[in-house]
Design a protein around this motif. Sequence first.
Motif, mmCIF file in Angstrom:
data_model
loop_
_atom_site.group_PDB
_atom_site.id
_atom_site.type_symbol
_atom_site.label_atom_id
_atom_site.label_comp_id
_atom_site.label_asym_id
_atom_site.label_seq_id
_atom_site.Cartn_x
_atom_site.Cartn_y
_atom_site.Cartn_z
ATOM 1 N N MET A 193 13.292 62.997 2.028
ATOM 2 C CA MET A 193 13.758 63.905 2.717
ATOM 3 C C MET A 193 14.950 64.631 2.259
ATOM 4 O O MET A 193 15.828 63.927 2.254
ATOM 5 C CB MET A 193 13.750 63.694 4.271
ATOM 6 N N PRO A 194 14.953 66.090 2.211
ATOM 7 C CA PRO A 194 16.379 66.583 1.737
ATOM 8 C C PRO A 194 17.319 66.381 2.734
ATOM 9 O O PRO A 194 17.243 66.418 3.822
ATOM 10 C CB PRO A 194 15.803 67.985 1.529
ATOM 11 N N ASP A 195 18.574 66.574 2.087
ATOM 12 C CA ASP A 195 19.858 66.242 3.037
ATOM 13 C C ASP A 195 20.582 67.392 3.370
ATOM 14 O O ASP A 195 21.660 67.537 3.224
ATOM 15 C CB ASP A 195 20.593 65.148 2.424
ATOM 16 N N SER A 196 19.694 68.643 3.373
ATOM 17 C CA SER A 196 20.599 69.831 3.304
ATOM 18 C C SER A 196 21.670 70.145 4.692
ATOM 19 O O SER A 196 22.329 70.748 4.693
ATOM 20 C CB SER A 196 19.382 71.190 3.426
ATOM 21 N N ARG A 197 21.215 69.361 5.692
ATOM 22 C CA ARG A 197 21.979 69.221 6.921
ATOM 23 C C ARG A 197 23.209 68.431 6.791
ATOM 24 O O ARG A 197 24.072 68.419 7.585
ATOM 25 C CB ARG A 197 21.143 68.905 7.980
ATOM 26 N N LEU A 198 23.228 67.750 5.758
ATOM 27 C CA LEU A 198 24.204 66.593 5.527
ATOM 28 C C LEU A 198 25.102 67.465 4.324
ATOM 29 O O LEU A 198 24.778 66.973 3.308
ATOM 30 C CB LEU A 198 23.679 65.219 5.380
ATOM 31 N N LEU A 199 26.204 68.218 4.844
ATOM 32 C CA LEU A 199 26.885 68.674 3.625
ATOM 33 C C LEU A 199 27.706 67.505 2.759
ATOM 34 O O LEU A 199 27.669 67.737 1.600
ATOM 35 C CB LEU A 199 27.905 69.686 4.239
ATOM 36 N N ILE A 200 28.521 66.946 3.594
ATOM 37 C CA ILE A 200 29.418 65.762 3.072
ATOM 38 C C ILE A 200 29.130 64.321 3.730
ATOM 39 O O ILE A 200 29.044 64.468 4.822
ATOM 40 C CB ILE A 200 30.860 66.053 2.915
ATOM 41 N N GLY A 201 28.824 63.421 2.740
ATOM 42 C CA GLY A 201 28.878 62.028 3.278
ATOM 43 C C GLY A 201 27.286 61.599 3.287
ATOM 44 O O GLY A 201 26.624 62.083 2.737
ATOM 45 N N PRO A 202 27.332 60.301 3.852
ATOM 46 C CA PRO A 202 28.058 59.718 4.634
ATOM 47 C C PRO A 202 29.332 59.136 3.928
ATOM 48 O O PRO A 202 28.941 58.416 2.960
ATOM 49 C CB PRO A 202 27.233 58.690 5.483
ATOM 50 N N LEU A 203 30.408 59.008 4.812
ATOM 51 C CA LEU A 203 31.588 58.167 4.025
ATOM 52 C C LEU A 203 31.797 56.824 5.245
ATOM 53 O O LEU A 203 31.975 57.050 6.222
ATOM 54 C CB LEU A 203 32.929 58.947 4.070
ATOM 55 N N LEU A 204 31.424 55.638 4.718
ATOM 56 C CA LEU A 204 31.957 54.404 5.210
ATOM 57 C C LEU A 204 33.218 54.257 5.235
ATOM 58 O O LEU A 204 33.795 54.053 4.172
ATOM 59 C CB LEU A 204 31.063 53.339 4.551
ATOM 60 N N ARG A 205 34.215 54.511 6.248
ATOM 61 C CA ARG A 205 35.549 54.315 6.187
ATOM 62 C C ARG A 205 36.081 53.005 6.747
ATOM 63 O O ARG A 205 36.538 52.468 5.797
ATOM 64 C CB ARG A 205 35.904 55.546 7.138
ATOM 65 N N ARG A 206 35.957 52.577 7.896
ATOM 66 C CA ARG A 206 36.507 51.073 8.308
ATOM 67 C C ARG A 206 35.474 50.392 8.977
ATOM 68 O O ARG A 206 34.509 50.815 9.667
ATOM 69 C CB ARG A 206 37.585 51.444 9.423
ATOM 70 N N VAL A 207 35.363 49.208 8.523
ATOM 71 C CA VAL A 207 34.564 48.048 9.014
ATOM 72 C C VAL A 207 35.634 46.998 9.623
ATOM 73 O O VAL A 207 36.216 46.332 8.950
ATOM 74 C CB VAL A 207 33.582 47.477 7.832
ATOM 75 N N VAL A 208 35.636 46.895 10.774
ATOM 76 C CA VAL A 208 36.319 46.306 11.699
ATOM 77 C C VAL A 208 35.546 45.081 12.590
ATOM 78 O O VAL A 208 35.044 45.635 13.465
ATOM 79 C CB VAL A 208 37.497 46.937 12.585
ATOM 80 N N GLY A 209 35.464 43.875 12.119
ATOM 81 C CA GLY A 209 34.644 42.923 12.878
ATOM 82 C C GLY A 209 33.322 43.358 12.823
ATOM 83 O O GLY A 209 32.577 43.421 11.751
ATOM 84 N N THR A 210 32.553 43.620 14.081
ATOM 85 C CA THR A 210 31.408 43.946 14.095
ATOM 86 C C THR A 210 31.169 45.536 13.949
ATOM 87 O O THR A 210 29.823 45.767 14.619
ATOM 88 C CB THR A 210 30.549 43.226 15.272
ATOM 89 N N ARG A 211 31.956 46.000 14.128
ATOM 90 C CA ARG A 211 31.950 47.525 14.151
ATOM 91 C C ARG A 211 32.368 48.312 12.786
ATOM 92 O O ARG A 211 33.144 47.699 12.165
ATOM 93 C CB ARG A 211 32.753 48.045 15.394
ATOM 94 N N ALA A 212 31.704 49.501 12.695
ATOM 95 C CA ALA A 212 32.173 50.294 11.394
ATOM 96 C C ALA A 212 32.195 51.648 12.051
ATOM 97 O O ALA A 212 31.559 52.230 12.747
ATOM 98 C CB ALA A 212 31.071 50.278 10.368
ATOM 99 N N THR A 213 33.035 52.618 11.120
ATOM 100 C CA THR A 213 32.914 53.868 11.267
ATOM 101 C C THR A 213 32.268 54.543 10.073
ATOM 102 O O THR A 213 32.664 54.509 9.052
ATOM 103 C CB THR A 213 34.298 54.528 11.505
ATOM 104 N N VAL A 214 31.696 55.729 10.594
ATOM 105 C CA VAL A 214 30.926 56.517 9.354
ATOM 106 C C VAL A 214 31.191 58.056 9.585
ATOM 107 O O VAL A 214 30.866 58.561 10.765
ATOM 108 C CB VAL A 214 29.356 56.287 9.330
ATOM 109 N N TRP A 215 31.671 58.707 8.779
ATOM 110 C CA TRP A 215 32.244 59.988 8.676
ATOM 111 C C TRP A 215 31.300 60.951 7.997
ATOM 112 O O TRP A 215 30.758 60.655 7.238
ATOM 113 C CB TRP A 215 33.481 60.357 8.098
ATOM 114 N N VAL A 216 30.774 62.151 8.591
ATOM 115 C CA VAL A 216 29.820 63.024 8.013
ATOM 116 C C VAL A 216 30.455 64.510 8.335
ATOM 117 O O VAL A 216 31.121 64.683 9.356
ATOM 118 C CB VAL A 216 28.543 62.992 8.449
ATOM 119 N N GLU A 217 30.018 65.607 7.465
ATOM 120 C CA GLU A 217 30.076 66.644 7.696
ATOM 121 C C GLU A 217 28.432 67.450 7.679
ATOM 122 O O GLU A 217 27.970 67.267 6.889
ATOM 123 C CB GLU A 217 30.932 67.586 6.755
#
Length: 570
Positions: A1-25
């Motif tokens: 499936m094309p990713d035309s709606r996802l301009l940038i990312g995903p960027l996996l930024r911080r992984v802390v314990g059992t949580r993680a942050t994922v940034w997208v544009e």
Amino acid sequence: MPDSRLLIGPLLRRVVGTRATVWVETSGPAVVRVRTADGAWGQAPTFSAYDHHYALVVVEGLTPDSATSYEVLIDDEVAWPVAKSGFPPSVIRTRAADDRDQPVKLIFGSCRETTQHATTRRLPPDALDAYARRLMAEPEPGALPDLLVLLGDQVYADVTSPTVRRLLKRRRRRPKDAPTDQVVSFDEYTKLYLESWRDPEIRWLLSTVPSVMIFDDHEVIDDWNTSASWRAELRQQPWWAERIRSGLASYWVYQHLGNLSPDEIADDPLYAKVVAAEDATSVLREFGERVDREADEAHDTERWRAVQYQWSYSLDLGRTRLVMLDNRCSRVLEPGNRAMLPPGEWSWFLDRAHGVYDHLVVGTSLPWLLPPAIHHVEAWNERLADSRRRWPSRLSEQIRRAWDLEHWAAFRRSFDALGALFARIGSGTPGETGDRVGAGPAYAPPASISVLSGDVHHSYVARVRFDDPSVRTPVHQLTCSPIHNQVPAAMRPLMKLGWLPGPAAAARALARSAGVRRPSVRWKKLAGPYFGNAVATLEHSGRGAEVLIEGTTSDGHLRQVARQRLAAGD
């Protein structure tokens, strides 16, 4: 499936314990969901600013000591991974619940021009591209680093590609109102990140390896905040107000927001305002103006004050502590009182530098230790620039700008304070709290202290020598630069000469003639200098530490150019 709606990312930024942050544009307003193969998930609506749309998703419920693939959905449609990309699945790797005995691997470097620059300049192959391709060939969880540490010049606002320059040319009606080859507005900044982070290999790497970042000058403009007079002159330019507020606001969105842990994000008042606003343009515009205005209190007044928004941050991985320092925005530029950090932020740094860990890593975009001859020239120049006599001061200011004499050596107060801090930590003496030396608790000396830096477009390893025999911790300067750029050929012999005893002694004599006292520490080069594109790996295992610097070959692979043991361990 094309990713035309996802301009940038995903960027996996911080992984802390059992949580993680994922940034997208994304290309429009949406609800972004991240879900993993083992059932962990998180979602967030996008926030909007300057007609752009972003989301920072906190993924909850990850399994400790695991690596699980994930996908990104935009309004319930899968946008990542891209079908038939041929790349391995993006994964989120967690550390053990008790990771104190788990090795730590940090990848670091700085100064990455987009690969599109190679269309106009012959640059050696991109080291981060080469690293990503090698990792793709061996996508086993054990091969993944814990963190990618990017030390500045992730984008170049003042050195743009042909594609961006064509866009700017169409927008600039009157060239005198703004540079025709440099970005100024927030929207123009977004084109830099789009161009750089949609590089296929880099996109996959940033989706799989957690990353933290800090700016250097080129995220705003070359030699940003070199001196108080530099700052005053730039503020007279009609386009500067828009440039600085857009640079700071875009840096917050694209880089700094992902540096924060999930708890820090929840506590950030700016983030709360941004996500609550229907359109956060005015919030971010006011933020950029305010931060630059607050910085004036450190830059220009006789009384030092702490700025309110802090770009420096810290994190722990196992028995490793990383403290990343802002070397640019919050500098104290008052002649005679220059400092890399204002007092409030320095106090924060002292607090974070003391603690219970095996390895202390300090990230600074600018090297603390330069080739000795260059160090002495910068110290000489700072002393003359502070002269009360007009002509030496003005001439030294001109030299400071022309030769880029703005590293730690040109902020002697901070250079000495950092050395004194390392000596205290390395000898296990009580820490410094506020203005009171010896007020903090005593700690066992760590196994290693490493300063990670970039900026200078060559790579080297240097070890500090302290006069105090009680300092037991080895302290090293680890410089890796550039990832994708190059130093002018004419500069290379000068940088090599800077390490030789003869030129260093001559430069020291020059500094002494201006009344500059001997540096508080001495240092010796152990490896380098290497002038090609490179990426470095710092690995901690128990109380052992080792750094590996790898450069690119002409066919885009990596080869070892330096390997240095920093601490022998138990």
